[in-house]
Design an enzyme around this catalytic site. Sequence first.
Site, short mmCIF file in Angstrom:
data_model
loop_
_atom_site.label_atom_id
_atom_site.label_comp_id
_atom_site.label_asym_id
_atom_site.label_seq_id
_atom_site.Cartn_x
_atom_site.Cartn_y
_atom_site.Cartn_z
N ASP A 112 -36.47 43.99 10.00
CA ASP A 112 -35.82 42.73 9.65
C ASP A 112 -36.56 41.53 10.24
O ASP A 112 -37.16 41.62 11.32
CB ASP A 112 -34.36 42.75 10.15
CG ASP A 112 -33.51 41.67 9.48
OD1 ASP A 112 -33.90 41.20 8.39
OD2 ASP A 112 -32.47 41.31 10.04
N SER A 149 -32.30 47.49 0.87
CA SER A 149 -30.95 48.05 0.86
C SER A 149 -30.32 47.93 -0.53
O SER A 149 -30.82 47.16 -1.38
CB SER A 149 -30.07 47.31 1.87
OG SER A 149 -29.74 46.02 1.39
N ASN A 206 -29.73 44.37 -1.17
CA ASN A 206 -30.83 43.41 -1.27
C ASN A 206 -31.13 42.98 -2.72
O ASN A 206 -31.82 41.97 -2.94
CB ASN A 206 -32.11 43.96 -0.61
CG ASN A 206 -32.06 43.98 0.90
OD1 ASN A 206 -32.64 44.84 1.56
ND2 ASN A 206 -31.35 43.03 1.52
N TRP A 207 -30.57 43.69 -3.71
CA TRP A 207 -30.73 43.25 -5.12
C TRP A 207 -30.06 41.91 -5.35
O TRP A 207 -30.35 41.23 -6.34
CB TRP A 207 -30.12 44.27 -6.09
CG TRP A 207 -30.74 45.64 -6.04
CD1 TRP A 207 -30.22 46.74 -5.44
CD2 TRP A 207 -32.00 46.05 -6.61
NE1 TRP A 207 -31.08 47.82 -5.59
CE2 TRP A 207 -32.17 47.42 -6.30
CE3 TRP A 207 -32.99 45.40 -7.34
CZ2 TRP A 207 -33.29 48.15 -6.71
CZ3 TRP A 207 -34.11 46.13 -7.75
CH2 TRP A 207 -34.25 47.48 -7.43
N GLU A 244 -29.34 56.33 19.65
CA GLU A 244 -29.48 55.23 20.59
C GLU A 244 -29.92 54.02 19.77
O GLU A 244 -30.68 54.17 18.80
CB GLU A 244 -30.55 55.56 21.65
CG GLU A 244 -30.23 56.79 22.48
CD GLU A 244 -28.97 56.64 23.32
OE1 GLU A 244 -28.64 55.50 23.72
OE2 GLU A 244 -28.31 57.66 23.59
C1 IPE Z 1 -31.29 45.04 6.35
O1 IPE Z 1 -31.70 43.72 6.48
C2 IPE Z 1 -32.02 45.70 5.23
C3 IPE Z 1 -33.44 45.92 5.46
C4 IPE Z 1 -34.12 45.65 6.55
C5 IPE Z 1 -34.13 46.55 4.36
P1 IPE Z 1 -30.89 42.53 5.79
O2 IPE Z 1 -31.60 41.29 6.14
O3 IPE Z 1 -30.67 42.80 4.35
O4 IPE Z 1 -29.48 42.62 6.55
P2 IPE Z 1 -28.33 41.53 6.74
O5 IPE Z 1 -28.04 40.96 5.39
O6 IPE Z 1 -28.84 40.50 7.68
O7 IPE Z 1 -27.18 42.29 7.32
C1 IPE Z 2 -36.31 42.25 5.98
O1 IPE Z 2 -36.57 40.91 6.21
C2 IPE Z 2 -36.85 42.74 4.67
C3 IPE Z 2 -35.81 43.07 3.67
C4 IPE Z 2 -34.52 43.03 3.89
C5 IPE Z 2 -36.27 43.47 2.35
P1 IPE Z 2 -35.62 39.77 5.64
O2 IPE Z 2 -36.13 39.36 4.30
O3 IPE Z 2 -34.20 40.18 5.68
O4 IPE Z 2 -35.90 38.62 6.69
P2 IPE Z 2 -34.85 37.58 7.26
O5 IPE Z 2 -33.73 38.37 7.88
O6 IPE Z 2 -34.39 36.73 6.12
O7 IPE Z 2 -35.63 36.80 8.27
MG MG Z 3 -32.76 39.98 7.10
#
Ligand code: IPE
Ligand code: IPE
Ligand code: MG
Length: 242
Positions: free
Chosen positions: A28, A73, A76-77, A208
């Site tokens: 993330d 996830s 994420n769509w 953990e």
């Molecule tokens: C979790 O990150 C999913 C991935 C790292 C693939 P998100 O950025 O989607 O999670 P939330 O929305 O902050 O919970």
């Molecule tokens: C994780 O990084 C990658 C995916 C969830 C696909 P993010 O895109 O969620 O990055 P932030 O959380 O917006 O910084």
């Molecule tokens: Mg994120």
Amino acid sequence: MGLFSLKKKKTESGGTKPPLRHIAFIMDGNGRWAKKRGLPREMGHKAGAEAFRRIVECCIDRDIELVTVYAFSTENWKRPQSEVDGIMKLFVEYLHDGLENPRQKNSKIRFLGDNSRFSPEIRELMERIVEKSSHYPHALNIAINYGGRDDIVYAVNSLIAEGKTEITEEDISSHLYTSGQPDPDLIVRTGGEWRLSNFLTWQSTYSELFFTNTLWPDMSDKDVDEALEFFTSRQRRFGQVK
Ligand code: IPE
Ligand code: IPE
Ligand code: MG
């Protein structure tokens, strides 16, 4: 053998360090990494894809049997279409690259998640890379279109299709996308959020958890070692008295 020997061994004080077979990463912070630099989010994902390759190799160097990465996830769509397209483009590039230019350090790949959402062309690339990588000793799970709840629903539906009317925990475990694999010993989340965001819901009951403010594209071998140090300092009790 890398810096760490994570198989169970005696410490100086005579105790034993917990063995680590499976490490999982919630990758993330790509978007924030890009924002800090005044770049579009897609550039953060590109840098994240490079970090992913680097960190998997780092784990192979440390002789970790199984690495899981959370790449995309089921939620994420809901992001803007252009961002989703950018992530999928990077995924297809990764698949082509893996098929055409084998790396020195390779892993046996498994995809976790519902692949019915991908085009037949992408699914074929996924199948080819799984087959081509099947002989490598270290293993890599790529969780893509993955949700912990979807994982459980998929397992239960598979059991219903088999005609089961009563199920055990073992039945569910053996029908998850991770079937046959050990649960994650350690889950590392970068990007400063302290939550699991629908990752390995069933499998994480005794994992953990290590949270770091490091944004995923900045993730280094040093950060991995810090997480491993944290892990070796834990006493895992699994509900018992030690
Ligand atoms: C979790 O990150 C999913 C991935 C790292 C693939 P998100 O950025 O989607 O999670 P939330 O929305 O902050 O919970
Ligand atoms: C994780 O990084 C990658 C995916 C969830 C696909 P993010 O895109 O969620 O990055 P932030 O959380 O917006 O910084
Ligand atoms: Mg994120």
